[in-house]
Structures are given as structure tokens and as C-alpha cells.
Design a protein around this motif. Structure first.
Motif, PDB file in Angstrom:
ATOM      1  N   CYS A   3       0.845  -1.199   0.000  1.00 35.75           N
ATOM      2  CA  CYS A   3       0.000   0.000   0.000  1.00 35.75           C
ATOM      3  C   CYS A   3       0.882   1.250   0.000  1.00 35.75           C
ATOM      4  O   CYS A   3       1.850   1.341   0.739  1.00 35.75           O
ATOM      5  CB  CYS A   3      -0.887   0.011   1.248  1.00 35.75           C
ATOM      6  SG  CYS A   3      -1.808   1.553   1.469  1.00 35.75           S
ATOM      7  N   CYS A   6       0.466   2.978   3.742  1.00 37.38           N
ATOM      8  CA  CYS A   6       0.868   2.403   5.029  1.00 37.38           C
ATOM      9  C   CYS A   6       1.848   1.246   4.879  1.00 37.38           C
ATOM     10  O   CYS A   6       2.345   0.735   5.881  1.00 37.38           O
ATOM     11  CB  CYS A   6      -0.365   1.948   5.806  1.00 37.38           C
ATOM     12  SG  CYS A   6      -1.191   0.549   5.046  1.00 37.38           S
ATOM     13  N   HIS A  25      -7.201   1.415   3.138  1.00 38.50           N
ATOM     14  CA  HIS A  25      -6.982   2.656   2.396  1.00 38.50           C
ATOM     15  C   HIS A  25      -7.780   2.701   1.100  1.00 38.50           C
ATOM     16  O   HIS A  25      -8.141   3.775   0.633  1.00 38.50           O
ATOM     17  CB  HIS A  25      -5.480   2.888   2.155  1.00 38.50           C
ATOM     18  CG  HIS A  25      -4.803   3.459   3.367  1.00 38.50           C
ATOM     19  ND1 HIS A  25      -3.851   2.789   4.085  1.00 38.50           N
ATOM     20  CD2 HIS A  25      -5.010   4.649   4.016  1.00 38.50           C
ATOM     21  CE1 HIS A  25      -3.479   3.534   5.122  1.00 38.50           C
ATOM     22  NE2 HIS A  25      -4.173   4.668   5.098  1.00 38.50           N
TER      23      HIS A  25
HETATM   24 ZN   LIG Z   1      -2.796   1.150   3.543  1.00 43.78          ZN
END
Ligand SMILES: [Zn+2]
Ligand SMILES: [Zn+2]
Length: 305
Positions: A3, A6, A25
């Protein structure tokens, strides 16, 4: 892949803009995109009574889920088309979906209301044509009779792009004058809005899966081989070669829509002699198709306010 926000394991790869996102997300991204669409096109006003048209499929399930999550107070309406097993299953899905988000669900069953299901009526019109007339009429009259301010539908970017594409291919220019994320209300026509206007079908499917929405996969038995599907395929092929094609196509259309306005026949709307709803002829197409002698009763007695 990870991601971009993160570093957790990616749930999805978005093509436009190009990025990997984890499940959390991606959900946040999707919800923010819908929220932006609502704000940008001013789809929903404060205090408006919102009716969501739900079919049991992914789009209407996702739009009602997201609206609820964004804090909107909604009620849902499902029309059971009376197409055997297909309609029974669709109704079951809408029940499960509105339980999941704890929203009120109204159900109108065509067979109970009109004595025959879609596909059982003897008429010269093609089934999909009078089904469309029937659904549009009932959603609008239900909203009107029960004083809703706005009808929400689950149309996504792929639906809109293929609709515009097919109407250009067939030069149905009068349809191209009044498409868009918002169709303003007028007289007894209730305003209609499409909060999923800027999300793709692929994103809708991924979102439904991410939040665990169960939905109807089967297509209507009458829509098999519908030509809009081949338009969607062509657009998907173009999108693969050039990510962003669909979005650019639809946004370009919105900018140029005014060019089609002169194509609209300015016909005075009368009131249907049977039901009193807006109609171009003496009797509206809904009352004509169903050969009605008196208007259908759609007012819900226990509706609050
Ligand atoms: Zn994420
Ligand atoms: Zn009528």
C-alpha cells in the motif's frame, strides 16, 4: 506489492491514478471519491429525504452502504419485477443488504400491483422497453407520493460511459442532452442523482468485496446479450491501453453536453388522464402499457412526516 500509504499488503492495484492500496486505504479512497462527487455536483442537499432505488445488485447495494456511512439518512425502494426465481432472489438480497446497514426497505411487487409480472404482459413492446417504463414510473411516483426529495441510483462510470457511447454510435442525440450525475426535478418529476458517477465498475466490485456486501450476480433473464455489454467491453479494452479513457470520455461529454440541447423536442407535458402524472400524450406510457383505468396506489400509510 505494498500500500502506498501504510506499506501493508496491497488489496488492489488502481490503474487511474496508478497506485496500490491496502483494504482499509482503498475503502477510504472509494468513500472519499463518492463524497467528492456528491459535493462537486451538489447531488444531495441538507435535510432532503433520500430514496435509494435498490435491485439486489452490487451498485445499488454499494451506493446505499456508502451513503449510510457518510451519515445520510436513507430509505430504500425495491421493485420486485415478478420474473420468477430471479425476482425472488433479488428481493432476498435487498432485504439482507438493508438489514446490514439498518435502513428502511420498501418493496413494490409488480405482480401484486398490476396483476402480471414483467414478461407476462401481452404487448407489442419489447420486454426491456416496458420494464424500463414501469421501473422509472414506479420509482418516481413512489418518491413523489411519499414526499421524497431525491431518488438515488447506483449507476457507475462504466454504465454512464457505455450509455453515452451507444447513444453516439446510434446518434440518439436527444438522449444525449440530459444525461449526467444529476437530473433536476421538475413538477411531479423527482430529482435523480448518481453518487457513483466517478467510480468504475471494477472499483464498485472491489469495494463490495472489501466491506463484505453480498449481492445478486445473475443478470436478468431478459437482458441476456444486451448490446450495452459489448459497448462496455470495447471501453474496457480502450481503458486497458490508456487508463483514464472512460473518465475523460464522460467528463468531455459533460463539457460538450450543451451541444445536444437543441436536439430535444420541446413538448409541453400534460397530465395523464388516468394518473395525473406528467405525460406527453393524453395517457402516460405507463398507464397505456398496463391498460390502467385508475392510478396505482403507492402511498405508504405509515411513512413518518
Ligand atoms: Zn494502507
Ligand atoms: Zn398515467
Amino acid at each position: 506489492m505494498k500500500c502506498r500509504f501504510c506499506g501493508k499488503k496491497a488489496y488492489i492495484k488502481l490503474h487511474h491514478p496508478k497506485m496500490y492500496l491496502c483494504r482499509e486505504h482503498f475503502m477510504e479512497y472509494f468513500e472519499r471519491k463518492v463524497k467528492r462527487t456528491i459535493e462537486k455536483y451538489r447531488l444531495l442537499g441538507k435535510g432532503e429525504r433520500i430514496l435509494v432505488a435498490v435491485s439486489g445488485g452490487k451498485d445499488s447495494a454499494v451506493v446505499s452502504y456508502v451513503l449510510k456511512k457518510l451519515g445520510y439518512d436513507i430509505e430504500c425502494l425495491h421493485i420486485n419485477l415478478g420474473i420468477g426465481e430471479y425476482s425472488a432472489k433479488s428481493e432476498e438480497y435487498t432485504k439482507k443488504q438493508s438489514e446490514m446497514i439498518n435502513s428502511k426497505l420498501h418493496i413494490v411487487r409488480i405482480k401484486e400491483l398490476l396483476g402480471a409480472g414483467i414478461g407476462e404482459l401481452k404487448t407489442s413492446r419489447p420486454t426491456c422497453s416496458y420494464c424500463g417504463i414501469t421501473k422509472r414510473y414506479i420509482f418516481n411516483k413512489f418518491a413523489h407520493d411519499n414526499s421524497f426529495d431525491v431518488i438515488v441510483t447506483g449507476h457507475n462510470l462504466d454504465d454512464e460511459a457505455s450509455f453515452i457511447f451507444s447513444n453516439i454510435m446510434n446518434w440518439n442525440t436527444q438522449y444525449l442532452a440530459k444525461q449526467g450525475p444529476l437530473l433536476p426535478g421538475e413538477g411531479k418529476f423527482v430529482k435523480k442523482v448518481k453518487p457513483l458517477y466517478e467510480v468504475t465498475e471494477r472499483e464498485v466490485v472491489a469495494y463490495a468485496l472489501a466491506v463484505g456486501i453480498d449481492y445478486m450476480l445473475e443478470e436478468c433473464p431478459y437482458s441476456r446479450g444486451a448490446t450495452t455489454l459489448s459497448y462496455k467491453e470495447i471501453l474496457n479494452q480502450m481503458e486497458e491501453k490508456r487508463p483514464g479513457t472512460k473518465m475523460n470520455f464522460v467528463k468531455g461529454y459533460l463539457r460538450k453536453r450543451y451541444l445536444f440541447e437543441q436536439e430535444v423536442e420541446k413538448r409541453e407535458l400534460k397530465e395523464c388522464e388516468v394518473c395525473g402524472m406528467p405525460s406527453s400524450g393524453e395517457i402516460c406510457s405507463f398507464c397505456r402499457v398496463w391498460r390502467l383505468k385508475k392510478p396505482v396506489e403507492l402511498e405508504v400509510k405509515e411513512v413518518k412526516r
